[in-house]
Design an enzyme around this catalytic site. Structure first.
Site, mmCIF file in Angstrom:
data_model
loop_
_atom_site.group_PDB
_atom_site.id
_atom_site.type_symbol
_atom_site.label_atom_id
_atom_site.label_comp_id
_atom_site.label_asym_id
_atom_site.label_seq_id
_atom_site.Cartn_x
_atom_site.Cartn_y
_atom_site.Cartn_z
ATOM 1 N N THR A 128 0.814 -1.228 0.000
ATOM 2 C CA THR A 128 0.000 0.000 0.000
ATOM 3 C C THR A 128 0.847 1.277 0.000
ATOM 4 O O THR A 128 1.977 1.275 0.516
ATOM 5 C CB THR A 128 -0.905 -0.008 1.259
ATOM 6 O OG1 THR A 128 -1.472 1.278 1.445
ATOM 7 C CG2 THR A 128 -0.143 -0.353 2.531
ATOM 8 N N ASP A 129 0.263 2.352 -0.516
ATOM 9 C CA ASP A 129 0.938 3.662 -0.471
ATOM 10 C C ASP A 129 1.076 4.166 0.971
ATOM 11 O O ASP A 129 1.865 5.064 1.248
ATOM 12 C CB ASP A 129 0.182 4.693 -1.330
ATOM 13 C CG ASP A 129 -1.288 4.868 -0.973
ATOM 14 O OD1 ASP A 129 -1.789 4.172 -0.064
ATOM 15 O OD2 ASP A 129 -1.957 5.711 -1.620
ATOM 16 N N GLU A 130 0.297 3.568 1.882
ATOM 17 C CA GLU A 130 0.294 4.061 3.266
ATOM 18 C C GLU A 130 1.627 3.815 3.979
ATOM 19 O O GLU A 130 1.900 4.416 5.017
ATOM 20 C CB GLU A 130 -0.855 3.426 4.062
ATOM 21 C CG GLU A 130 -2.193 3.739 3.442
ATOM 22 C CD GLU A 130 -3.378 3.428 4.349
ATOM 23 O OE1 GLU A 130 -3.217 3.430 5.578
ATOM 24 O OE2 GLU A 130 -4.466 3.194 3.807
ATOM 25 N N TYR A 153 -1.727 -0.526 10.977
ATOM 26 C CA TYR A 153 -1.940 -1.202 9.683
ATOM 27 C C TYR A 153 -0.760 -0.949 8.750
ATOM 28 O O TYR A 153 -0.139 -1.888 8.242
ATOM 29 C CB TYR A 153 -3.244 -0.711 9.032
ATOM 30 C CG TYR A 153 -3.324 -1.047 7.557
ATOM 31 C CD1 TYR A 153 -3.447 -2.368 7.132
ATOM 32 C CD2 TYR A 153 -3.255 -0.045 6.569
ATOM 33 C CE1 TYR A 153 -3.497 -2.683 5.771
ATOM 34 C CE2 TYR A 153 -3.304 -0.351 5.217
ATOM 35 C CZ TYR A 153 -3.429 -1.669 4.822
ATOM 36 O OH TYR A 153 -3.457 -1.983 3.483
ATOM 37 N N LYS A 157 2.158 -3.502 7.191
ATOM 38 C CA LYS A 157 2.407 -3.706 5.757
ATOM 39 C C LYS A 157 3.871 -3.375 5.436
ATOM 40 O O LYS A 157 4.515 -4.070 4.646
ATOM 41 C CB LYS A 157 1.475 -2.836 4.912
ATOM 42 C CG LYS A 157 0.004 -3.204 4.992
ATOM 43 C CD LYS A 157 -0.321 -4.590 4.493
ATOM 44 C CE LYS A 157 -0.198 -4.749 2.993
ATOM 45 N NZ LYS A 157 -0.666 -6.094 2.538
ATOM 46 N N ASN A 183 -8.323 1.865 -3.464
ATOM 47 C CA ASN A 183 -9.177 1.256 -4.489
ATOM 48 C C ASN A 183 -10.639 1.604 -4.253
ATOM 49 O O ASN A 183 -11.086 1.677 -3.108
ATOM 50 C CB ASN A 183 -9.055 -0.267 -4.431
ATOM 51 C CG ASN A 183 -7.827 -0.809 -5.147
ATOM 52 O OD1 ASN A 183 -7.953 -1.656 -6.017
ATOM 53 N ND2 ASN A 183 -6.643 -0.338 -4.795
HETATM 54 P P1 NAD Z 1 -10.065 -7.138 2.271
HETATM 55 O O1 NAD Z 1 -10.079 -6.889 3.739
HETATM 56 O O2 NAD Z 1 -11.284 -6.846 1.468
HETATM 57 O O3 NAD Z 1 -9.682 -8.676 1.998
HETATM 58 C C1 NAD Z 1 -8.698 -9.354 2.729
HETATM 59 C C2 NAD Z 1 -8.940 -10.831 2.540
HETATM 60 O O4 NAD Z 1 -7.893 -11.541 3.226
HETATM 61 C C3 NAD Z 1 -10.264 -11.313 3.137
HETATM 62 O O5 NAD Z 1 -10.923 -12.153 2.209
HETATM 63 C C4 NAD Z 1 -9.846 -12.095 4.374
HETATM 64 O O6 NAD Z 1 -10.726 -13.158 4.687
HETATM 65 C C5 NAD Z 1 -8.469 -12.579 3.973
HETATM 66 N N1 NAD Z 1 -7.584 -12.841 5.123
HETATM 67 C C6 NAD Z 1 -7.284 -11.982 6.133
HETATM 68 N N2 NAD Z 1 -6.431 -12.571 6.992
HETATM 69 C C7 NAD Z 1 -6.174 -13.815 6.493
HETATM 70 C C8 NAD Z 1 -5.361 -14.891 6.912
HETATM 71 N N3 NAD Z 1 -4.642 -14.819 8.040
HETATM 72 N N4 NAD Z 1 -5.322 -16.016 6.172
HETATM 73 C C9 NAD Z 1 -6.040 -16.098 5.020
HETATM 74 N N5 NAD Z 1 -6.841 -15.114 4.579
HETATM 75 C C10 NAD Z 1 -6.906 -13.977 5.298
HETATM 76 O O7 NAD Z 1 -8.802 -6.338 1.721
HETATM 77 P P2 NAD Z 1 -8.571 -5.651 0.299
HETATM 78 O O8 NAD Z 1 -9.032 -4.253 0.377
HETATM 79 O O9 NAD Z 1 -9.055 -6.528 -0.774
HETATM 80 O O10 NAD Z 1 -6.975 -5.616 0.266
HETATM 81 C C11 NAD Z 1 -6.227 -6.697 -0.270
HETATM 82 C C12 NAD Z 1 -4.756 -6.380 -0.144
HETATM 83 O O11 NAD Z 1 -4.472 -5.146 -0.808
HETATM 84 C C13 NAD Z 1 -4.269 -6.209 1.288
HETATM 85 O O12 NAD Z 1 -2.993 -6.795 1.395
HETATM 86 C C14 NAD Z 1 -4.199 -4.691 1.469
HETATM 87 O O13 NAD Z 1 -3.217 -4.350 2.423
HETATM 88 C C15 NAD Z 1 -3.811 -4.256 0.074
HETATM 89 N N6 NAD Z 1 -4.232 -2.897 -0.298
HETATM 90 C C16 NAD Z 1 -5.565 -2.548 -0.289
HETATM 91 C C17 NAD Z 1 -5.935 -1.273 -0.712
HETATM 92 C C18 NAD Z 1 -7.398 -0.875 -0.778
HETATM 93 O O14 NAD Z 1 -7.689 0.293 -1.119
HETATM 94 N N7 NAD Z 1 -8.348 -1.741 -0.497
HETATM 95 C C19 NAD Z 1 -4.965 -0.339 -1.109
HETATM 96 C C20 NAD Z 1 -3.631 -0.733 -1.090
HETATM 97 C C21 NAD Z 1 -3.281 -2.004 -0.701
#
Ligand code: NAD
Length: 322
Positions: A128-130, A153, A157, A183
């Site tokens: 993430t950009d964070e 968080y 990351k 996103n």
């Molecule tokens: P989300 O919370 O919607 O999904 C996370 C998924 O991971 C869920 O389905 C959950 O059940 C699963 N999960 C969590 N812990 C787990 C574990 N220990 N074992 C197996 N599964 C597990 O998150 P998202 O928004 O889809 O983000 C996905 C990735 O992208 C993350 O790594 C997040 O840090 C990164 N990210 C998200 C954004 C955003 O805007 N949503 C931006 C930058 C980066």
């Protein structure tokens, strides 16, 4: 180019993961795709409806902390790559329970690294950009920007990213990192900013705005992000970081106003509440490297992409008639 032949997606029942699965299944080179997801409160098997009718698709409910399970899946499916998205992802929850985030995000990534190392499977780390902390206007962070995470968080990351990079230096592991901006799109968990605001607005309930609401984020459509993750996995140089952003900066206030306007709801529904602890005021990424080395850029214009996303989310978040 890394091979898409057989891919393990961790966190594939989440928001970005389920979109990534759809985009991977559009690729004929993918012969097998296995999702490993613990189905935490954030994971939803329903996000994979449609994808699960594809004979190449397999779903395994399990935890990335389960080293034996991860190894068994890599062997059984003869995986040619892991795209690692599973994480605890909500900043507010991380402030309340930082240890859980450390275990899932740092501990989980350590397990994925060990299993992929033993079997020499390339790994894409979704970050993430964070991790850079706040970026003062008008600067944009490039990939060499110092990590300065503000929340539990983003710190978890950043810790995971450092483990990934150390695995390359220490063991020569084939790893690559994508750092994505915020996103938007369908299937996001209702606790996150955009679906939450839509949910409240549809019920004529107050929309809580943290502090001034002037925090700036760069918004990317989840379809663009998923394609960027695939490009990073396929073409990214080992141990390099790539930025996936859309150069689309908006304040939270601006995002909320756009939602209210589209739903024909009054701005008086906005209620300013105490700011989130450690709230970063701006994220902004320089995405040039992704354009040059991955030939990827975000293509969905914010105006039409956001409008369609709000429309789609409104349908699922609408109060039921009965
Ligand atoms: P989300 O919370 O919607 O999904 C996370 C998924 O991971 C869920 O389905 C959950 O059940 C699963 N999960 C969590 N812990 C787990 C574990 N220990 N074992 C197996 N599964 C597990 O998150 P998202 O928004 O889809 O983000 C996905 C990735 O992208 C993350 O790594 C997040 O840090 C990164 N990210 C998200 C954004 C955003 O805007 N949503 C931006 C930058 C980066």
């Amino acid at each position: 180019m890394r091979s898409l032949n057989s891919i393990l997606v961790t966190g594939g029942a989440g928001f970005i993961g389920s979109t990534l699965v759809r985009k991977l299944l559009e690729r004929p080179e993918v012969e097998s795709l296995v999702v490993l997801d613990a189905l935490t409160y954030a994971g939803n098997r329903g996000n994979l409806v449609g994808s699960d009718r594809d004979p190449r698709f397999h779903f395994v409910e399990g935890n990335i902390l389960d080293r034996e399970l991860v190894t068994r899946l890599l062997q059984e499916f003869k995986c040619t790559g892991v795209m690692h998205l599973a994480a605890e992802s909500h900043v507010d929850r991380s402030i309340a329970r930082p240890a859980e985030f450390t275990i899932a995000n740092i501990g989980g990534t350590a397990v994925i690294l060990e299993a992929t190392r033993d079997l020499k499977v390339p790994l894409l780390q979704c970050s993430t950009d964070e991790v850079y902390g706040p970026i003062p206007f008008p600067k944009q962070a490039d990939e060499s920007q110092k990590l300065k995470p503000s929340s539990p968080y983003s710190a978890s990351k950043a810790g995971a990213d450092l483990l990934v990079q150390a695995a390359h230096i220490t063991y020569g592991q084939d790893v690559v990192i994508a750092r994505c901006t915020n996103n938007y799109g369908p299937r996001q968990h209702p606790e996150k900013l955009i679906p939450r605001m839509i949910y409240q607005a549809l019920r004529d309930a107050p929309l809580p705005v943290y502090g001034s609401g002037r925090q700036i984020r760069d918004w990317i459509h989840v379809d663009d992000c998923a394609l960027g993750l695939i490009a990073t996995f396929e073409k990214g140089f080992p141990n390099r970081v790539y930025h996936l952003g859309a150069k689309c900066e908006r304040t939270n206030l601006g995002i909320i106003r756009t939602i209210l306007k589209q739903l024909h709801k009054p701005e008086s529904l906005m209620t300013h509440v105490e700011d989130r602890l450690g709230h970063d005021d701006r994220y902004a990424l320089n995405v040039r490297l992704a354009l040059v080395e991955l030939e990827w850029r975000a293509r969905i214009p914010f105006r039409s992409g956001f409008e369609a996303a709000v429309r789609e989310m409104s349908q699922t978040l609408r109060p039921s008639e009965d």
